[in-house]
Enzyme design. Structure first.
Site, PDB file in Angstrom:
ATOM      1  N   ASP A   1       0.829  -1.186  -0.039  1.00  0.00           N
ATOM      2  CA  ASP A   1       0.057   0.147  -0.191  1.00  0.00           C
ATOM      3  C   ASP A   1       0.732   1.358   0.039  1.00  0.00           C
ATOM      4  O   ASP A   1       2.063   1.337   0.164  1.00  0.00           O
ATOM      5  CB  ASP A   1      -0.827   0.155   1.137  1.00  0.00           C
ATOM      6  CG  ASP A   1      -0.365  -0.706   2.532  1.00  0.00           C
ATOM      7  OD1 ASP A   1       0.841  -0.680   2.703  1.00  0.00           O
ATOM      8  OD2 ASP A   1      -1.007  -0.902   3.375  1.00  0.00           O
TER       9      ASP A   1
ATOM     10  N   ASP B   1      -7.663  -2.836  14.192  1.00  0.00           N
ATOM     11  CA  ASP B   1      -9.290  -3.238  13.820  1.00  0.00           C
ATOM     12  C   ASP B   1      -9.212  -4.390  12.975  1.00  0.00           C
ATOM     13  O   ASP B   1     -10.344  -4.803  12.304  1.00  0.00           O
ATOM     14  CB  ASP B   1      -9.613  -1.951  13.180  1.00  0.00           C
ATOM     15  CG  ASP B   1      -8.997  -1.507  11.787  1.00  0.00           C
ATOM     16  OD1 ASP B   1      -8.196  -2.201  11.524  1.00  0.00           O
ATOM     17  OD2 ASP B   1      -9.308  -0.564  11.267  1.00  0.00           O
TER      18      ASP B   1
ATOM     19  N   HIS C   1      -7.418  -4.821   9.962  1.00  0.00           N
ATOM     20  CA  HIS C   1      -7.180  -4.647   8.728  1.00  0.00           C
ATOM     21  C   HIS C   1      -5.797  -5.111   8.193  1.00  0.00           C
ATOM     22  O   HIS C   1      -5.054  -5.462   9.033  1.00  0.00           O
ATOM     23  CB  HIS C   1      -6.961  -2.930   8.099  1.00  0.00           C
ATOM     24  CG  HIS C   1      -5.962  -2.154   8.615  1.00  0.00           C
ATOM     25  ND1 HIS C   1      -6.087  -1.046   9.410  1.00  0.00           N
ATOM     26  CD2 HIS C   1      -4.508  -2.384   8.775  1.00  0.00           C
ATOM     27  CE1 HIS C   1      -5.081  -0.489   9.844  1.00  0.00           C
ATOM     28  NE2 HIS C   1      -4.149  -1.289   9.329  1.00  0.00           N
TER      29      HIS C   1
ATOM     30  N   GLU D   1      -9.741  -2.045   5.333  1.00  0.00           N
ATOM     31  CA  GLU D   1     -10.533  -1.842   6.537  1.00  0.00           C
ATOM     32  C   GLU D   1     -11.668  -2.489   6.605  1.00  0.00           C
ATOM     33  O   GLU D   1     -12.131  -3.252   5.517  1.00  0.00           O
ATOM     34  CB  GLU D   1     -10.728  -0.178   6.673  1.00  0.00           C
ATOM     35  CG  GLU D   1      -9.508   0.781   6.488  1.00  0.00           C
ATOM     36  CD  GLU D   1      -8.798   0.885   7.871  1.00  0.00           C
ATOM     37  OE1 GLU D   1      -8.899  -0.048   8.669  1.00  0.00           O
ATOM     38  OE2 GLU D   1      -8.125   1.754   8.007  1.00  0.00           O
TER      39      GLU D   1
HETATM   40  C1  F6R Z   1       1.189  -1.335   6.255  1.00  0.00           C
HETATM   41  C2  F6R Z   1      -0.001  -2.249   6.252  1.00  0.00           C
HETATM   42  C3  F6R Z   1      -0.880  -2.050   7.496  1.00  0.00           C
HETATM   43  C4  F6R Z   1      -0.111  -2.189   8.641  1.00  0.00           C
HETATM   44  C5  F6R Z   1      -0.796  -2.252   9.914  1.00  0.00           C
HETATM   45  C6  F6R Z   1      -0.078  -2.353  11.100  1.00  0.00           C
HETATM   46  O1  F6R Z   1       1.956  -1.561   5.029  1.00  0.00           O
HETATM   47  O2  F6R Z   1      -0.154  -2.785   5.381  1.00  0.00           O
HETATM   48  O3  F6R Z   1      -1.801  -3.243   7.457  1.00  0.00           O
HETATM   49  O4  F6R Z   1       0.522  -3.494   8.661  1.00  0.00           O
HETATM   50  O5  F6R Z   1      -1.743  -0.750   9.987  1.00  0.00           O
HETATM   51  O6  F6R Z   1       0.627  -1.402  11.428  1.00  0.00           O
HETATM   52  P1  F6R Z   1       1.747  -1.155  12.703  1.00  0.00           P
HETATM   53  O7  F6R Z   1       2.908  -2.361  12.140  1.00  0.00           O
HETATM   54  O8  F6R Z   1       2.498  -0.057  12.429  1.00  0.00           O
HETATM   55  O9  F6R Z   1       1.169  -1.394  13.823  1.00  0.00           O
END
Ligand code: F6R
Length: 256
Positions: A63, A132, A134, A139
């Site tokens: 992403d 959440d 994701h 999401e």
């Molecule tokens: C980032 C991504 C997100 C993160 C998630 C957890 O490329 O795909 O799904 O893996 O938001 O983020 P952290 O690791 O910062 O808790």
């Protein structure tokens, strides 16, 4: 799903790093899907330290934020070059990260999907998980068969990610993300989660019903998913003792 609970985040990361190192030794031209955020930071440090040969490897990032340039310090382009690509011998032409400044967003997303297919599909996809549930930036209530597209971040995710920006107001509202259908086509998935903040999302994803309310729960349908956890992230799993027991009793040929 294989649930691997290690004594701490370092040990859980080492399992993941060994798995990637093994893939690269078996398939030097592997296609790897990568994530950003806090979770994989240690993994990337460990991979850099392993001095693996990345010359033939192709990568696809999950992403990118919409509306910020690749040079922005909080872009996922910057994150990847600062934390991994700038320290390994990967070829620039083999690095793929969604373009948050694409003029034709649907056209760009369709071409990203075509590129993944042209590369032979993703051999291993690294994932983190949001509080959440994701994965990528899919999401809750994202279609479980979605493809790469634009998404709106939830207020919670913008809050969670404000720590990387000066303030919450600076966190973009939109992102481009591989879809859940795209992620599910990876041959192997490696999800990492550390800390108590992830415990609820992990318990729901692993032991709850498959539901778009927790997008990671679709991984129950993926044939080769490993979930590497520290004890805090595993703390709400009802069957955690069983998962530990299974890991301790793996046949030698399956050990990592
Ligand atoms: C980032 C991504 C997100 C993160 C998630 C957890 O490329 O795909 O799904 O893996 O938001 O983020 P952290 O690791 O910062 O808790």
């Amino acid at each position: 799903m294989e649930i691997i609970i290690q004594p701490d985040a370092e040990a859980a990361t080492s399992v993941a790093a060994r798995l990637i190192a093994r893939l690269l030794s078996e398939k030097p031209n592997a296609v790897i899907g990568l994530a950003t955020g806090s979770t994989p930071l240690r993994l990337y440090q460990e991979l850099v330290g392993m001095k693996l040969d990345w010359r033939q490897v192709t990568t696809f990032n999950l992403d990118e934020y919409v509306g910020i340039s690749p040079q922005h310090p909080q872009s996922y382009h910057s994150f990847m070059w600062d934390n991994l690509f700038g320290h390994i011998n990967i070829s620039v032409k083999n690095v793929n990260i969604p373009d948050g400044l694409a003029n034709d967003i649907p056209g760009f997303c369709a071409s990203y999907e075509r590129k993944i297919i042209a590369a032979g599909g993703i051999d291993l996809q690294v994932l983190g998980i949001g509080t959440d549930g994701h994965i990528g930036f899919n999401e809750p209530t994202s279609s479980l068969s979605s493809r790469t597209r634009i998404k709106t971040l939830t207020p919670q995710t913008r809050k969670d990610n404000a720590r990387f920006f000066g303030s919450e107001a600076e966190v973009p509202h939109h992102c481009l993300t591989m879809g859940i259908g795209t992620i599910m086509e990876a041959r192997q998935i490696l999800l990492l989660a550390f800390g108590a903040g992830k415990a609820k999302a992990i318990a729901e994803a692993v032991e709850g019903p498959i539901t778009a309310r927790n997008p990671a729960s679709i991984l129950q349908m993926h044939p080769v998913t490993k979930v590497c956890l520290d004890p805090a992230a595993a703390s709400k799993l009802e069957l955690q003792e069983y998962y530990r027991w299974v890991y301790e009793h793996k046949p030698v040929w399956q050990q990592l």
